[in-house]
Design a protein around this motif. Structure first.
Motif, mmCIF file in Angstrom:
data_model
loop_
_atom_site.group_PDB
_atom_site.id
_atom_site.type_symbol
_atom_site.label_atom_id
_atom_site.label_comp_id
_atom_site.label_asym_id
_atom_site.label_seq_id
_atom_site.Cartn_x
_atom_site.Cartn_y
_atom_site.Cartn_z
ATOM 1 N N LEU A 121 22.343 -2.510 50.677
ATOM 2 C CA LEU A 121 21.782 -1.692 49.600
ATOM 3 C C LEU A 121 20.614 -2.411 48.936
ATOM 4 O O LEU A 121 20.714 -3.587 48.586
ATOM 5 C CB LEU A 121 22.860 -1.365 48.564
ATOM 6 N N ARG A 122 19.503 -1.677 48.789
ATOM 7 C CA ARG A 122 18.297 -2.228 48.179
ATOM 8 C C ARG A 122 17.936 -1.537 46.872
ATOM 9 O O ARG A 122 17.390 -2.160 45.981
ATOM 10 C CB ARG A 122 17.119 -2.087 49.132
ATOM 11 N N ALA A 123 18.187 -0.226 46.816
ATOM 12 C CA ALA A 123 17.728 0.544 45.652
ATOM 13 C C ALA A 123 18.749 1.595 45.269
ATOM 14 O O ALA A 123 19.457 2.147 46.123
ATOM 15 C CB ALA A 123 16.388 1.216 45.953
ATOM 16 N N ILE A 124 18.790 1.863 43.968
ATOM 17 C CA ILE A 124 19.648 2.919 43.422
ATOM 18 C C ILE A 124 18.747 3.876 42.669
ATOM 19 O O ILE A 124 17.972 3.460 41.801
ATOM 20 C CB ILE A 124 20.716 2.337 42.475
ATOM 21 N N GLY A 125 18.831 5.144 43.021
ATOM 22 C CA GLY A 125 18.074 6.184 42.326
ATOM 23 C C GLY A 125 19.022 7.073 41.553
ATOM 24 O O GLY A 125 19.926 7.677 42.137
ATOM 25 N N PHE A 126 18.845 7.111 40.250
ATOM 26 C CA PHE A 126 19.655 7.987 39.410
ATOM 27 C C PHE A 126 18.924 9.317 39.267
ATOM 28 O O PHE A 126 17.784 9.356 38.807
ATOM 29 C CB PHE A 126 19.883 7.353 38.034
#
Length: 176
Positions: A121-126
């Protein structure tokens, strides 16, 4: 004298609404987190089932492939194949209608536990402000390990134009 509701007057459905199961593969690089699916999505048991929700158009832009033209199962398969995971921060809540502002008695999903199982996992988009608010409370100590994006909501109720949403969502593409 207070007016008693008649049997003919519909009462708001304030039963608990429950999140859908996560869409995730162990090699996911991007996790997109919504708040809680709206009424149409819950009824269909499908993420972003409301025809005016722009999620699938936005993800089409991120992935540079037309997800809108695919059936639901194929869309989900493409997300997994392209290393995108999908879930919601709210596990259950009471809500009249589909707006995040109407969420009450919220219980959250264990997002921190999920991301701990995703080594790539590199990025989390809310997806919207409510998702960001509830989600960041859960991943506070883990957030520094990832690039976190508070994206404009894909909901048709969030009325900024599609192009403004698209340019913000496009940031996710560089992590795939």
């Amino acid at each position: 004298m207070p007016h008693e509701p008649s049997a003919e007057m519909p009462q708001p459905d304030l039963t608990f609404k429950h999140a859908l199961a996560p869409v995730v593969a162990c090699d996911a690089r991007v996790l997109v987190l919504g708040s809680l699916p709206g009424e149409r999505s819950l009824a269909a048991a499908r993420y972003y089932a409301h025809p005016q929700n722009q999620f699938w158009r936005l993800m089409s832009s991120v992935l540079d492939e037309d997800l809108v033209a695919l059936g639901y199962d194929a869309r989900i398969a493409r997300l997994r194949a392209r290393r995108v995971a999908l879930w919601d921060v709210v596990a259950r809540a009471r809500r009249k209608g589909s707006t995040d502002a109407a969420l009450r008695d919220i219980s959250v999903n264990d997002v921190a536990a999920l991301i701990a199982t995703l080594p790539d996992l590199r990025a989390i988009g809310f997806n919207g402000g409510a998702s960001f608010t509830h989600g960041m409370r859960q991943i506070r100590t883990q957030a520094e390990r990832y690039v976190v994006h508070c994206l404009p909501s894909s909901s048709p109720m969030h009325t900024i134009g599609f192009e403004a949403k698209r340019s913000a969502w496009q940031a996710l593409a560089s992590y795939l």
